[in-house]
Design a protein around this motif. Structure first.
Motif, short mmCIF file in Angstrom:
data_model
loop_
_atom_site.label_atom_id
_atom_site.label_comp_id
_atom_site.label_asym_id
_atom_site.label_seq_id
_atom_site.Cartn_x
_atom_site.Cartn_y
_atom_site.Cartn_z
N UNK A 111 1.68 -15.43 -0.89
CA UNK A 111 2.20 -14.39 0.00
C UNK A 111 1.35 -13.14 -0.13
N UNK A 112 1.01 -12.54 0.98
CA UNK A 112 0.22 -11.31 0.98
C UNK A 112 1.09 -10.16 1.45
N UNK A 113 1.29 -9.17 0.58
CA UNK A 113 2.10 -8.00 0.90
C UNK A 113 1.18 -6.79 1.02
N UNK A 114 1.28 -6.05 2.12
CA UNK A 114 0.40 -4.88 2.28
C UNK A 114 0.68 -3.83 1.21
N UNK A 115 -0.29 -3.01 0.89
CA UNK A 115 -0.05 -1.90 -0.04
C UNK A 115 0.89 -0.88 0.59
N UNK A 116 1.57 -0.08 -0.23
CA UNK A 116 2.51 0.90 0.30
C UNK A 116 1.90 1.84 1.34
N UNK A 117 0.65 2.23 1.15
CA UNK A 117 0.03 3.16 2.10
C UNK A 117 -0.06 2.55 3.49
N UNK A 118 -0.29 1.25 3.57
CA UNK A 118 -0.37 0.58 4.86
C UNK A 118 1.00 0.50 5.51
N UNK A 119 2.01 0.22 4.71
CA UNK A 119 3.37 0.20 5.25
C UNK A 119 3.79 1.59 5.71
N UNK A 120 3.40 2.60 4.96
CA UNK A 120 3.72 3.97 5.36
C UNK A 120 3.06 4.33 6.69
N UNK A 121 1.85 3.90 6.88
CA UNK A 121 1.16 4.18 8.14
C UNK A 121 1.94 3.62 9.33
N UNK A 122 2.45 2.42 9.18
CA UNK A 122 3.28 1.83 10.23
C UNK A 122 4.56 2.64 10.40
N UNK A 123 5.21 2.98 9.28
CA UNK A 123 6.47 3.71 9.34
C UNK A 123 6.32 5.04 10.05
N UNK A 124 5.25 5.75 9.76
CA UNK A 124 5.02 7.06 10.37
C UNK A 124 4.84 6.92 11.88
N UNK A 125 4.03 5.96 12.29
CA UNK A 125 3.80 5.76 13.72
C UNK A 125 5.11 5.44 14.44
#
Length: 272
Positions: free
Chosen positions: A3-17
């Motif tokens: 399983x590949x889980x994105x790093x928190x910074x990548x998830x945050x980028x999605x969340x902000x958008x």
């Protein structure tokens, strides 16, 4: 298969958008006029058409970005909250502070967080009216407008400005009012502003010194709780319990124990 889980910074980028677009929709819908669509726990616990429209927009946007993730949301998300194969679950409050929103009081927000295997790792809270935006990633600090946030350095409980909130059930309100009445002589003052996620963000940057409240759901706490913790606040419940529906206390280390002990003595987690 690994399983590949994105790093928190990548998830945050999605969340902000996603949160920015959602806040823009909420702002536009408020300008066009708002009506009560339903009530929840009591007749004063309202849901507006905007709550539902904004959450649906968030769910659709997340599905495009990450179709294999789960979502827990205040209005629609419970049916989609089962564990996802990806290990990622999003927690959304489309409009935190709905009553403020209904009355056009500029203190309400979109709150969106990402959990990985049950741990909140990224979160954003965006004020619908002002556009103020707070973000955090686990281990990466809490931020607003490019400035890293640090909580209050106040050490004297008697000088602490403490934020709190009240539930909608009349019995719970009565119990919470008794707690406040006994607490207020021992602090600088109390603020009840009406949006838990924003209260936690204000505590994160020291605009209030501490915060507590009984009755928070996961969507009230997820993003704001991470932001507060990453700014240096202790975010827990009473007597070693995790922060949750029974009670959330967010306080700087120097204020945490005296506030905790006072709230324990006052049975702040008790009542309906």
């Amino acid at each position: 298969m690994t399983r590949s889980v994105p790093p928190p910074a990548e998830l945050l980028e999605i969340a902000v958008e996603v949160a920015r677009d959602a806040a823009a929709t909420a702002h536009r819908m408020r300008a066009e006029g708002v009506s009560v669509a339903a009530t929840k726990s009591t007749v004063t616990d309202v849901v507006t058409a905007a709550d539902r429209a904004v959450e649906r927009q968030v769910l659709d946007a997340l599905a495009k970005h990450r179709p294999d993730d789960a979502v827990l949301g205040e209005e629609y998300g419970a049916a989609e909250a089962a564990a996802a194969p990806s290990g990622v679950r999003w927690v959304v409050d489309p409009i935190d502070g709905t009553v403020n929103y209904l009355y056009a009081i500029p203190y309400c927000a979109v709150s969106l967080a990402a959990e990985v295997d049950g741990e909140v790792v990224a979160g954003v809270v965006r004020d619908i009216f002002t556009g103020e935006e707070w973000t955090a990633t686990a281990g990466g600090g809490a931020w607003r407008d490019g400035r890293r946030l640090r909580c209050s350095t106040e050490t004297d409980p008697g000088q602490a400005l403490v934020a709190t909130g009240f539930g909608y059930d009349p019995g719970r309100r009565a119990h919470q009012a008794r707690v406040v009445a006994e607490l207020i002589p021992h602090v600088r003052d109390i603020r009840r502003l009406g949006a838990a996620a924003l209260d936690l963000c204000l505590a994160a940057e020291g605009r209030v010194d501490a915060y507590y409240e009984k009755g928070l759901a996961a969507w009230d706490l997820a993003a704001g709780g991470l932001i507060a913790a990453e700014a240096g606040l202790r975010v827990t419940g009473l007597r070693g319990r995790p922060a949750g529906p029974d009670l959330v206390i967010a306080a700087p280390p120097a204020l945490f124990q005296p506030l905790h002990d006072r709230l324990a003595d006052l049975d702040a987690s008790g009542g309906p």
